[in-house]
Design an enzyme around this catalytic site. Structure first.
Site, PDB file in Angstrom:
ATOM      1  NE  ARG A  80      -4.785  12.037 -11.033  1.00 25.41           N
ATOM      2  CZ  ARG A  80      -4.685  13.213 -10.552  1.00 25.41           C
ATOM      3  NH1 ARG A  80      -5.915  14.094 -11.126  1.00 25.41           N
ATOM      4  NH2 ARG A  80      -4.128  13.639  -9.744  1.00 25.41           N
ATOM      5  CD  GLU A 122      -2.655  15.543 -17.094  1.00 22.24           C
ATOM      6  OE1 GLU A 122      -2.087  16.096 -16.319  1.00 22.24           O
ATOM      7  OE2 GLU A 122      -3.775  15.126 -16.844  1.00 22.24           O
ATOM      8  CG  HIS A 136      -4.268  17.964 -14.666  1.00 25.26           C
ATOM      9  ND1 HIS A 136      -3.994  16.883 -14.343  1.00 25.26           N
ATOM     10  CD2 HIS A 136      -4.890  18.395 -13.325  1.00 25.26           C
ATOM     11  CE1 HIS A 136      -4.043  16.204 -13.224  1.00 25.26           C
ATOM     12  NE2 HIS A 136      -4.690  17.271 -12.490  1.00 25.26           N
TER      13      HIS A 136
HETATM   14  N1  LIG Z   1      -8.240  18.394 -12.202  1.00 25.41           N
HETATM   15  C1  LIG Z   1      -7.485  18.468 -11.010  1.00 25.41           C
HETATM   16  O1  LIG Z   1      -6.711  19.244 -11.057  1.00 25.41           O
HETATM   17  C2  LIG Z   1      -7.846  17.978  -9.717  1.00 25.41           C
HETATM   18  C3  LIG Z   1      -8.357  16.677  -9.466  1.00 25.41           C
HETATM   19  N2  LIG Z   1      -8.422  16.047  -8.501  1.00 25.41           N
HETATM   20  C4  LIG Z   1      -8.908  14.519  -8.331  1.00 25.41           C
HETATM   21  O2  LIG Z   1     -10.469  14.598  -8.009  1.00 25.41           O
HETATM   22  C5  LIG Z   1     -10.758  13.306  -7.536  1.00 25.41           C
HETATM   23  C6  LIG Z   1     -11.566  13.327  -6.431  1.00 25.41           C
HETATM   24  O3  LIG Z   1     -10.814  14.181  -5.439  1.00 25.41           O
HETATM   25  P1  LIG Z   1     -11.397  14.266  -4.043  1.00 25.41           P
HETATM   26  O4  LIG Z   1     -12.777  14.497  -3.989  1.00 25.41           O
HETATM   27  O5  LIG Z   1     -10.495  15.227  -2.989  1.00 25.41           O
HETATM   28  O6  LIG Z   1     -11.102  12.850  -3.421  1.00 25.41           O
HETATM   29  P2  LIG Z   1     -11.717  12.126  -2.117  1.00 25.41           P
HETATM   30  O7  LIG Z   1     -10.574  11.290  -1.478  1.00 25.41           O
HETATM   31  O8  LIG Z   1     -12.310  13.070  -0.998  1.00 25.41           O
HETATM   32  O9  LIG Z   1     -13.028  11.252  -2.503  1.00 25.41           O
HETATM   33  C7  LIG Z   1     -12.648  10.156  -3.453  1.00 25.41           C
HETATM   34  C8  LIG Z   1     -13.401   9.059  -3.245  1.00 25.41           C
HETATM   35  O10 LIG Z   1     -13.283   8.226  -2.204  1.00 25.41           O
HETATM   36  C9  LIG Z   1     -14.449   8.344  -1.317  1.00 25.41           C
HETATM   37  N3  LIG Z   1     -14.474   8.628  -0.182  1.00 25.41           N
HETATM   38  C10 LIG Z   1     -14.022   9.890   0.580  1.00 25.41           C
HETATM   39  N4  LIG Z   1     -14.096   9.834   1.780  1.00 25.41           N
HETATM   40  C11 LIG Z   1     -14.865   8.503   2.100  1.00 25.41           C
HETATM   41  C12 LIG Z   1     -15.385   8.436   3.519  1.00 25.41           C
HETATM   42  N5  LIG Z   1     -15.241   8.925   4.547  1.00 25.41           N
HETATM   43  N6  LIG Z   1     -16.005   6.922   3.217  1.00 25.41           N
HETATM   44  C13 LIG Z   1     -16.094   6.381   2.181  1.00 25.41           C
HETATM   45  N7  LIG Z   1     -15.815   6.842   1.020  1.00 25.41           N
HETATM   46  C14 LIG Z   1     -15.038   7.929   1.057  1.00 25.41           C
HETATM   47  C15 LIG Z   1     -15.543   9.291  -2.239  1.00 25.41           C
HETATM   48  O11 LIG Z   1     -16.898   8.774  -2.404  1.00 25.41           O
HETATM   49  C16 LIG Z   1     -14.824   8.965  -3.602  1.00 25.41           C
HETATM   50  O12 LIG Z   1     -15.309   8.097  -4.249  1.00 25.41           O
HETATM   51  C17 LIG Z   1      -9.275  12.555  -7.355  1.00 25.41           C
HETATM   52  O13 LIG Z   1      -9.134  11.663  -8.548  1.00 25.41           O
HETATM   53  C18 LIG Z   1      -8.230  13.769  -7.424  1.00 25.41           C
HETATM   54  O14 LIG Z   1      -7.127  13.108  -7.777  1.00 25.41           O
HETATM   55  C19 LIG Z   1      -8.506  16.777  -7.294  1.00 25.41           C
HETATM   56  C20 LIG Z   1      -8.124  18.006  -7.582  1.00 25.41           C
HETATM   57  C21 LIG Z   1      -7.577  18.755  -8.619  1.00 25.41           C
HETATM   58  O1  LIG Z   2      -3.923  18.208  -8.808  1.00 23.62           O
HETATM   59  C1  LIG Z   2      -4.571  17.207  -8.812  1.00 23.62           C
HETATM   60  O2  LIG Z   2      -4.957  16.866 -10.184  1.00 23.62           O
HETATM   61  C2  LIG Z   2      -4.789  16.383  -7.991  1.00 23.62           C
HETATM   62  O3  LIG Z   2      -5.726  15.228  -8.064  1.00 23.62           O
HETATM   63  C3  LIG Z   2      -4.568  16.708  -6.510  1.00 23.62           C
HETATM   64  O4  LIG Z   2      -5.582  16.333  -5.750  1.00 23.62           O
HETATM   65  P1  LIG Z   2      -5.305  15.933  -4.268  1.00 23.62           P
HETATM   66  O5  LIG Z   2      -4.766  17.066  -3.711  1.00 23.62           O
HETATM   67  O6  LIG Z   2      -4.348  14.747  -4.516  1.00 23.62           O
HETATM   68  O7  LIG Z   2      -6.662  15.322  -3.645  1.00 23.62           O
END
Ligand SMILES: NC(=O)C1=CN([C@@H]2O[C@H](COP(=O)(O)OP(=O)(O)OC[C@H]3O[C@@H](n4cnc5c(N)ncnc54)[C@H](O)[C@@H]3O)[C@@H](O)[C@H]2O)C=CC1
Ligand SMILES: O=C(O)C(=O)COP(=O)(O)O
Length: 337
Positions: free
Chosen positions: A246, A275, A294
């Site tokens: 983000r 966006e 994105h």
């Molecule tokens: N550019 C795009 O289209 C996309 C962007 N994203 C973004 O990517 C980023 C990361 O997404 P994810 O890896 O799915 O998030 P996630 O929720 O799996 O991990 C995010 C944070 O939570 C912490 N975390 C996760 N599980 C944990 C646990 N069991 N214990 C302690 N900490 C924990 C991780 O270390 C990390 O700091 C988010 O900001 C999401 O919005 C996600 C999907 C698509």
């Molecule tokens: O579409 C995105 O950019 C997202 O961050 C969606 O991710 P999420 O499925 O919410 O972990």
């Protein structure tokens, strides 16, 4: 049921052939985003079920209270701060999340890393305009040494955040022979160490050591503006900063200032504070920034698992067996749905 699908500007609905789901056949689909509460309240006044594609429209208390017929919000992806879930629960609006696979965003992160480290966007763009630059890019206004790319093997990959996506990105880094260093919460670092990666010794060392530094955190009130100018100015002039998470973790303006100062030397970003970004956005004008619109989840497999997950939640709700509801207490108001 009156179903409205919001913000489908990637045409996910048609690509998923939702028309073939009888329950969604009469859903009204909006492809343009409206932001004012007044306008949204008019647009959504009859909605009983709302499907949100991504998180472009925000649902604060003031808007939710203007939608008396609303029973379900089904969101693609995780429910974030853009929906006031507490108010939803109080008003009896169930909120469902549709979680997709982390593979597509992790692979996009790696596409950006590889393309940026070998300057592919610049070479490809220049060649299209007739420039055969086999001995490196011409320096122009670019930072020193920018014209030659760098290999990944033996270099340091810094990852802030070790969740679903960060973990995959770390594994791909290992396959490329990179030294992976993880920073973040104590729990994240411990999980990374359990997987055989290193935890960075300190925040300072994390930014100083990285050749490629990628953010994989969620945006929360605590992580907004997490990365500071102090952090960025520690980065190497040859380093690449990647943000597919983000924009608000850093802030577009701060990143532009840092790139203009040449630390980090380069950035690759998929996410922006507002966006879609407008032509002329400063990040689009910088030679040392590679931007994508994105598209972490924009590929066929994701359309089939990520967007589908949200629609499956609608189908399950209509069948009287709601799934992936984040606020089950909402049903206290409507026990029989
Ligand atoms: N550019 C795009 O289209 C996309 C962007 N994203 C973004 O990517 C980023 C990361 O997404 P994810 O890896 O799915 O998030 P996630 O929720 O799996 O991990 C995010 C944070 O939570 C912490 N975390 C996760 N599980 C944990 C646990 N069991 N214990 C302690 N900490 C924990 C991780 O270390 C990390 O700091 C988010 O900001 C999401 O919005 C996600 C999907 C698509
Ligand atoms: O579409 C995105 O950019 C997202 O961050 C969606 O991710 P999420 O499925 O919410 O972990």
């Amino acid at each position: 049921m009156n179903i409205i699908i919001l913000d489908d500007y990637q045409d996910a609905v048609r690509k998923l052939q939702c028309a073939q789901r009888p329950e969604l056949q009469n859903a009204k689909v909006f492809t343009n985003t409206v932001k004012g509460i007044g306008q949204l309240a008019v647009r959504l006044k009859d909605a009983e079920i709302l499907v949100l594609i991504r998180e472009r429209t925000h649902f604060p208390k003031a808007l939710l209270e203007k939608l008396p017929r609303l029973k379900l919000i089904a969101q693609t992806g995780r429910v974030g701060p853009h929906i006031d879930v507490e108010t939803c629960t109080r008003l009896g609006i169930a909120v469902a999340e549709g979680v997709g696979s982390p593979v597509a965003p992790a692979e996009l992160t790696w596409s950006l890393i590889m393309a940026s480290m070998r300057r592919l966007p610049q070479y490809i763009g220049n060649l299209k305009h007739g420039a055969w630059q086999q001995s490196g890019l011409k320096a122009g206004s670019m930072p020193p040494n920018f014209g030659l790319g760098l290999t990944l093997s033996g270099r340091t990959l810094g990852l802030w955040g070790y969740g679903r996506i960060g973990r995959l990105v770390a594994g791909y880094g290992r396959a490329f022979g990179m030294k992976v260093q993880v920073w973040g919460s104590e729990a994240s670092r411990q999980r990374a160490v359990a997987d055989g990666f290193e935890a960075a010794a300190s925040r300072e060392a994390f930014f100083t050591d990285a050749d490629v530094l990628s953010l994989h955190l969620r945006l929360t009130p605590e992580t907004r503006g997490l990365v500071t100018m102090d952090d960025l100015s520690r980065m190497k002039p040859t380093a690449l900063l990647v943000n597919t998470s983000r924009a608000e973790l850093i802030g577009d303006n701060l990143l532009v200032t840092a790139l203009n100062r040449g630390r980090p030397g380069m950035a690759a970003v998929d996410v922006f504070e507002s966006e879609p970004i407008l032509q002329g956005h400063p990040l689009l004008r910088l030679e040392n920034a590679v931007c994508t619109p994105h598209i972490g989840y924009v590929e066929l497999d994701s359309y089939e698992n990520y967007f589908k997950a949200a629609f499956d939640n609608v189908t399950a709700y209509l069948a009287g067996q709601p799934t992936h509801i984040v606020n089950p207490d909402a049903f206290k108001l409507h026990p029989g749905l």
